[in-house]
Design a protein around this motif. Structure first.
Motif, PDB file in Angstrom:
ATOM      1  N   MET A 104      13.441  14.116   1.826  1.00 10.84           N
ATOM      2  CA  MET A 104      11.979  14.200   1.709  1.00 10.84           C
ATOM      3  C   MET A 104      11.524  13.945   0.274  1.00 10.84           C
ATOM      4  N   MET A 159       4.204  14.514   6.826  1.00 15.53           N
ATOM      5  CA  MET A 159       5.648  14.536   6.539  1.00 15.53           C
ATOM      6  C   MET A 159       6.471  14.600   7.824  1.00 15.53           C
ATOM      7  N   GLY A 168       8.764  16.363  -1.738  1.00 14.34           N
ATOM      8  CA  GLY A 168       8.162  17.128  -0.656  1.00 14.34           C
ATOM      9  C   GLY A 168       8.138  18.628  -0.820  1.00 14.34           C
ATOM     10  N   HIS A 216       7.729  22.826   2.577  1.00 12.05           N
ATOM     11  CA  HIS A 216       6.889  21.916   1.801  1.00 12.05           C
ATOM     12  C   HIS A 216       6.148  22.711   0.741  1.00 12.05           C
TER      13      HIS A 216
END
Length: 836
Positions: free
Chosen positions: A699, A69, A626, A583
């Motif tokens: 994300m 990520m 995410g 995350h």
RNA sequence: GCCGGAGUGGCGGAAUUGGUAGACGCCAGGGACUUAAAAUCCCUUGUCCCAUAUCGGGGCGUGCCGGUUCGAGUCCGGCCUCCGGCACCA
């Protein structure tokens, strides 16, 4: 920074689509693609980092997700023309290394460094865009030299101090723990119960920063609400007063209260069994036996036992304390519901207005006296079944009678201050940070104890204090193993030159992680922890990614360090990170945490051997947004591979159709010159750029990928397009994917005839002229129910749209025999016809 | 107890400021291609009812109950459940 060990197995199964990752990893290396500048252009700099890792074995799918990520962010920023710093390191000190060393007969360093090597190899195999020239490792002397330097700075500025007190002690790990590591009475490492122990230890005065740490949370606009809320609770500020009660011998007996307006309702005083103050009290002879018996029992109970059983226990000391306002003499009890570590470790018992005091008073038949009226009339203490904690009007309170709420609080405080009987005070849940650890595998505390000079810091030019590596028994014995190494312990005092001893303890590893981001900026500097100009250029961190588990530990400590370093002139920022992203975790397909003992660990190395790096990345990203947790299952690979095969076909098809070698990938087309199919495709292409930009920044890579899937679905084979148009579609699409599938996009970029690297090729820009359409789809509702769908010219006025709607064959039946009373028009979306 | 977060198909999950619920994908079913399989491509796929020679039509549906609104997954009030954090903080 989490730890769990995994093993990889090799698999003979070949990926369904060739994996070009080794080729491109080598090329990127040759191009120095990820090497960050020392002094970037401030307007273009972008500092992105994941939390560094605890090297406990090879990396697992959770690491794979986190680092791919930040990798995606770093790569998109590169394409946008930013100067990117994306670095990594190892949080390498800590207990598990020692445990492994004891178990395997290795030195902790040997075990740690071999894990680092293995994890690093895997990260490189995955192609994460770290600038490895900036790698840091907290267990190496060139790093911990500066961790020790930080300690000395804190000491010199009065923020590191030693005190003896009851500390959290884990009997299993044989070490003390910080409050943050003993939350809930459970050791964060071994999950065993935490006990108390009296020790002299080093602390950092983080409470001096409590107000700033709390108030500045409001400035953290790029941080998730959850983290901010957890930190606010953890810092836990309470406003109130410290009030000086007096013992019979005239000595002070101060307590903290948030409700000074209830002071006339105090019917007993209570002190914690483990309060330091208790030792200074002389218990009357006739009560001593019973008090001692109670204290012995109370100390035998762990925090966990205490929490499991809410029963409040206590014993009367026989001492009497005087209320400074009423002059009343009230009994002093020892009570196990009083916390030694909060306030003064004592409280004033107001049973009428505090539920805990109420329960205690009922049990031991102490008077209950209401002094705050919240309803129509003053309550009868004897008849109350619960405390009444609400705000109200002061009654039975002498000269203060009649004052309401905050006015009463303020009046009592003003009176106390005027007569020097107390003062306004703020209390925090946050306590000073306990730094000392009785373990080997940590950075030695750079302090020397001299019989003559007292505590003397190791002079800065003598740092680092090296951790001795010889024949050391790491087995935890309840005191630092270093205490038994005379070559380490015996030194001469830097001040007087006489015989002295080193501090035998090592530092909490959270100390190492409080400043590591600064070392990325200047990792080889041997004159200073970092260069101020480099820090000014790169800070703050633009994007910091990590797990929510660090909300009240690391993420407070590193804010504290940033503020401290600003105060002493090393930094110019107040807060370390602009955006914080939490995350989600990676679990197995059943939602269980992956662990070696459960045998459900999936190895990234195994996955990429079977599927290739980028398909695994796509499957991971596509599973969920995410911040949410991923239940990893191989089933997700199917769709990812199909999708990438489709893209591959499209790109290769576009290349073959192209007669000449070169075309402009950023070319904008004149919409009027395109065929109908091309115009639709061009619109979709540009809509996709917009959508991808939006989703990526949040994300939400799952919908980012979904948008590109939709795009390729609507482009079809592309055979009806002119070759150049087709090639531009391909070039745009693979750049939209490049942050997510870096190796394959780079390969496709080469297939289309461009030199590496796609990450220097720019990010696609929207051609606004493409977004306009001749017609638009409008939903038709009758009385709020969907009845039809019409296509109207894009520039149609409301009247025209309504007219078209009313003529629609699906709408007509619903209008028969009725009159339209109103039409609601939502531009570009729908018309709602209200009929009767 | 307090503080946060979340409840949408068989599954993972979509849905700008209230504006066509279920995007995209998985699974499942059907079809094309093939000697066959794999791969690939196409179609169906919330649910119930009606009609099916044929296009189709309607009801209900985002944890529960109520409200606001032309219109509610989204806003308001009251609950329920799950997850996370703190927890006798005076």
């Amino acid at each position: 920074m989490s730890e769990s060990e995994i093993h990889s197995t090799t698999s003979p199964i070949r990926p369904r689509i060739p994996d070009p990752s080794p080729k491109w990893q080598k090329r990127w290396d040759d191009l120095n693609l990820f090497r960050a500048a020392d002094k970037p252009d401030p307007a273009r700099k972008y500092f992105v980092m994941p939390m560094f890792a605890y090297p406990s074995g090879d990396i697992h799918m959770g690491h794979f997700r986190n680092y791919t990520m930040t990798d995606a962010i770093a790569r998109k920023r590169m394409m946008e023309g930013r100067e990117v710093l994306h670095a990594f390191g190892w949080d390498a000190f800590g207990l598990p290394a020692e445990a492994a060393a004891i178990k395997r007969g290795l030195h902790p360093e040997e075990w740690t460094l071999s894990n680092v090597a293995q994890s690093k190899a895997t990260l490189q195999r995955i192609g994460i865009s770290f600038d490895w020239s900036r790698e840091v490792n907290s267990c190496l002397p060139d790093y911990y030299k500066w961790t020790q330097w930080m300690f000395v700075q804190l000491y010199k500025h009065g923020l590191a101090y030693r005190k003896e007190s009851e500390v959290n002690w884990c009997p299993n790990c044989n070490t003390v723990l910080a409050n943050e590591q003993a939350a809930g009475g459970i050791c964060w490492r071994c999950e065993g119960p935490v006990t108390k122990k009296n020790l002299t230890q080093w602390y950092f005065r983080i409470t001096d920063y409590a107000d700033r740490l709390l108030d500045d949370i409001d400035t953290l606009e790029g941080w998730p609400e959850t983290v901010k809320s957890l930190q606010r609770n953890w810092i836990g500020r309470s406003h109130g007063a410290q009030i000086k009660f007096t013992l019979e011998d005239g000595s002070d007996f101060s307590v903290f209260t948030t409700r000074p307006d209830t002071i006339y309702g105090v019917t007993f005083m209570a002190i914690a069994p483990d309060a330091p103050l208790l030792r200074n009290l002389t218990i009357p002879e006739k009560r001593r036996g019973e008090v001692e018996k109670f204290l012995a029992e109370a100390r035998g109970r762990t925090a966990v036992e205490r929490m499991a059983d809410a029963e409040k226990r206590g014993v009367d000391t026989g001492l009497r304390v005087t209320n400074p306002l009423s002059g009343e003499k009230i009994p002093l009890w020892v009570a196990d519901y009083v916390l030694a570590g909060y306030g003064t470790g004592c409280l004033m018992g107001v049973p009428a207005h505090d539920q805990r005091d109420f329960e205690f008073a009922r049990k031991y038949h102490l008077p209950i006296r209401p002094v705050i009226q919240t309803g129509d009339q003053v309550r009868d203490g004897a008849a109350m079944t619960d405390a009444d904690p609400g705000e109200g009007r002061m009654v039975n309170s002498g000269p203060f009678d009649g004052l309401e709420g905050q006015a009463g609080v303020d009046a009592v405080i003003a009176h106390l201050e005027k007569h020097r009987l107390g003062q306004a005070q703020t209390q925090f849940h946050l306590t000073d940070w306990l730094i000392s650890r009785q373990r080997y595998w940590g950075a030695p505390i750079p302090m020397i104890h001299c019989a003559k000079c007292g505590v003397v810091p190791v002079p800065e030019d003598q740092l680092p204090v090296l951790l001795p590596k010889g024949n050391i028994d790491f087995l935890p014995k309840g005191r630092s193993p270093l205490a038994d190494v005379p070559e380490f312990m015996n030194v001469s005092c830097p001040k007087c030159g006489g015989k002295a001893e080193r501090d035998p303890d090592t530092m909490d590893t959270f100390m190492c992680s409080s400043w590591y981001f600064l070392r990325y900026l200047d990792p080889k500097n041997d004159k200073a922890p970092f260069d101020k100009a480099k820090a000014r250029a790169w800070l703050p961190i633009d994007y910091y990614m990590g797990g929510i588990t660090h909300a009240t530990g690391h993420l407070i400590y590193f804010r504290f360090f940033t503020k401290f370093l600003k105060d002493i002139g090393w930094l110019e920022i107040e807060e370390p990170a602009t955006i914080l992203f939490n995350h989600g975790m990676v679990m197995d397909s059943q939602g269980q945490v992956m662990s070696k003992s459960k045998g459900n660990v999936v190895s990234p190395i195994d996955m990429i051997a079977r599927h290739g790096v980028d398909p695994v990345r796509i499957a991971m990203y596509f599973a969920t947004p995410g911040e949410r947790e991923v239940l990893w299952s191989d089933a997700g690979m199917v769709g990812a591979e199909r999708f990438l095969i489709k893209v591959d076909h499209f790109v290769r098809g576009a290349r073959e159709a192209l007669a000449t070698a070169s075309f402009d990938p950023d070319r904008n087309f004149d919409v009027s010159q395109l065929s109908d199919a091309e115009r639709d495709a061009y619109r979709k292409l540009n809509q996709t750029i917009t959508k991808v930009d939006h989703d990526f920044e949040l994300m939400q890579l799952n919908t980012h990928i979904a948008a590109v899937m939709e795009l390729i679905g609507s482009l079809g084979s592309g055979e009806s397009f002119t070759p150049e148009f087709r090639a531009v579609c391909a070039a745009t699409m693979i750049r939209l994917l490049a942050p997510l599938t870096p190796h394959m996009s780079e390969e496709w970029w080469e297939v289309l005839g461009f030199p590496p690297s796609i990450f220097r090729a720019g990010w696609p820009k929207v051609d606004r002229s493409a977004l306009a359409a001749d017609t638009m789809q409008i939903a038709v509702q009758i009385n709020g129910k969907l009845r039809g769908q019409i296509e109207v010219p894009s520039d149609a006025a409301e009247d025209a749209i309504v007219a078209i709607a009313e003529r629609d064959p699906k709408v007509i039946p619903h209008l028969e025999g009725k009159t339209r009373v109103k039409a609601i028009h939502v531009p570009k979306r729908l018309v709602n016809l209200l009929v009767k």
